[in-house]
Design a protein around this motif. Structure first.
Motif, short mmCIF file in Angstrom:
data_model
loop_
_atom_site.label_atom_id
_atom_site.label_comp_id
_atom_site.label_asym_id
_atom_site.label_seq_id
_atom_site.Cartn_x
_atom_site.Cartn_y
_atom_site.Cartn_z
N CYS A 271 10.87 9.60 -3.86
CA CYS A 271 10.89 8.63 -2.75
C CYS A 271 11.14 9.35 -1.43
CB CYS A 271 11.96 7.58 -3.02
SG CYS A 271 12.12 6.34 -1.73
N LYS A 272 12.12 10.24 -1.44
CA LYS A 272 12.49 10.96 -0.22
C LYS A 272 11.32 11.79 0.32
CE LYS A 272 15.99 14.11 1.57
NZ LYS A 272 17.17 14.91 1.24
N ASP A 273 10.64 12.53 -0.56
CA ASP A 273 9.52 13.37 -0.12
C ASP A 273 8.35 12.54 0.39
OD1 ASP A 273 10.99 15.62 -0.76
OD2 ASP A 273 9.98 15.95 -2.69
N ALA B 32 9.15 10.93 3.73
CA ALA B 32 9.07 11.91 4.82
C ALA B 32 7.61 12.17 5.18
CB ALA B 32 9.75 13.21 4.41
N ARG B 33 6.75 12.24 4.17
CA ARG B 33 5.33 12.51 4.41
C ARG B 33 4.67 11.41 5.23
NH1 ARG B 33 1.46 12.61 -0.55
NH2 ARG B 33 0.08 11.16 0.49
N ILE B 34 5.04 10.13 4.94
CA ILE B 34 4.41 9.02 5.67
C ILE B 34 5.28 8.51 6.82
CG2 ILE B 34 3.01 8.33 3.69
CD1 ILE B 34 4.95 5.92 3.36
N ARG B 35 6.41 9.21 7.03
CA ARG B 35 7.31 8.93 8.16
C ARG B 35 7.90 7.53 8.15
NH1 ARG B 35 4.23 12.14 13.04
NH2 ARG B 35 4.25 14.13 11.97
N VAL B 36 8.50 7.18 6.99
CA VAL B 36 9.26 5.94 6.90
C VAL B 36 10.63 6.26 6.31
CG1 VAL B 36 7.21 4.47 6.63
CG2 VAL B 36 8.41 5.31 4.60
N LYS C 88 0.84 -1.20 0.00
CA LYS C 88 0.00 0.00 0.00
C LYS C 88 0.87 1.25 0.00
CE LYS C 88 -4.18 -1.68 2.24
NZ LYS C 88 -5.07 -1.54 3.39
N ARG C 89 1.93 1.24 0.79
CA ARG C 89 2.82 2.40 0.84
C ARG C 89 3.50 2.64 -0.50
NH1 ARG C 89 5.57 1.01 6.69
NH2 ARG C 89 3.84 1.77 7.95
N VAL C 90 3.99 1.57 -1.11
CA VAL C 90 4.67 1.70 -2.40
C VAL C 90 3.68 2.17 -3.47
CG1 VAL C 90 5.81 0.41 -4.26
CG2 VAL C 90 6.52 0.07 -1.88
N HIS D 163 15.07 4.73 2.19
CA HIS D 163 15.80 3.57 1.69
C HIS D 163 14.95 2.30 1.83
CE1 HIS D 163 19.40 5.88 1.08
NE2 HIS D 163 19.30 6.35 2.31
N THR D 164 14.22 2.21 2.92
CA THR D 164 13.34 1.06 3.14
C THR D 164 12.20 1.07 2.12
OG1 THR D 164 13.87 1.10 5.50
CG2 THR D 164 11.94 -0.18 4.84
N LEU D 165 11.63 2.25 1.87
CA LEU D 165 10.56 2.37 0.88
C LEU D 165 11.06 1.97 -0.50
CD1 LEU D 165 7.63 3.26 0.25
CD2 LEU D 165 8.53 5.58 -0.06
N GLY D 166 12.24 2.43 -0.88
CA GLY D 166 12.82 2.07 -2.17
C GLY D 166 13.11 0.59 -2.27
N TRP D 167 13.59 0.01 -1.18
CA TRP D 167 13.88 -1.43 -1.17
C TRP D 167 12.61 -2.23 -1.36
CZ3 TRP D 167 12.36 -5.60 1.80
CH2 TRP D 167 13.07 -6.78 1.58
N TRP D 168 11.53 -1.82 -0.68
CA TRP D 168 10.27 -2.53 -0.84
C TRP D 168 9.73 -2.40 -2.25
CZ3 TRP D 168 7.77 -6.29 1.46
CH2 TRP D 168 8.12 -6.61 2.77
N LYS D 169 9.90 -1.26 -2.89
CA LYS D 169 9.47 -1.13 -4.29
C LYS D 169 10.23 -2.14 -5.14
CE LYS D 169 9.15 1.92 -8.23
NZ LYS D 169 9.70 3.08 -8.89
N TRP D 170 11.53 -2.22 -4.95
CA TRP D 170 12.35 -3.17 -5.69
C TRP D 170 11.90 -4.60 -5.41
CZ3 TRP D 170 15.36 -7.02 -3.54
CH2 TRP D 170 16.11 -7.77 -4.46
N ARG D 171 11.70 -4.95 -4.14
CA ARG D 171 11.33 -6.31 -3.75
C ARG D 171 9.98 -6.72 -4.33
NH1 ARG D 171 8.41 -9.21 -0.13
NH2 ARG D 171 9.37 -11.06 0.77
N LEU D 172 8.99 -5.84 -4.24
CA LEU D 172 7.66 -6.16 -4.76
C LEU D 172 7.68 -6.29 -6.27
CD1 LEU D 172 5.59 -3.82 -2.43
CD2 LEU D 172 5.68 -6.33 -2.34
#
Length: 110
Positions: free
Chosen positions: A23-25, A28-32, A11-13, A35-44
């Motif tokens: 990704c950075k913005d 920051a908006r969802i407070r995660v 859902k976040r991705v 790098h973790t958000l980018g990794w999950w995009k790659w993983r999914l």
């Protein structure tokens, strides 16, 4: 910190992708961590690509118009395609461009 499920990260991705933000913005908006958000995009993305390669991915749809349906009513032959665990049987005349669209969807090449 509690472990977040894959569904929550999906859902976040998806939210990030539809937001149009960097990704950075968005992170920051969802407070995660960005790098973790980018990794999950790659993983999914990798998991979806693997599922498509195994024939277990999400099915897509191809629009069938009256023109296409009418062209398939003659019994000119039967074309059978097997992609992974999906078997598609087409009766009658099939235009090459329509067949290409069907294969694109089945192979996830949209």
């Amino acid at each position: 910190m509690s472990r977040t499920t894959e569904a929550a990260w999906r859902k976040r991705v998806d939210g990030w992708i539809t937001s149009g933000q960097t990704c950075k913005d968005y992170a920051a908006r969802i407070r995660v961590n960005p790098h973790t958000l980018g990794w999950w995009k790659w993983r999914l993305h990798a998991a979806r690509a693997h599922a498509r390669a195994q024939g277990t991915g999400e099915a897509g749809f191809v629009e069938v118009t009256q023109e296409v349906a009418a062209s398939m009513t003659s019994e000119a032959g039967v074309l059978e395609l097997e992609v992974g665990r999906v078997v598609l049987r087409i009766r009658g005349h099939v235009e090459a461009d329509m067949l290409g669209r069907v294969l694109d969807v089945l192979e996830g090449r949209r």
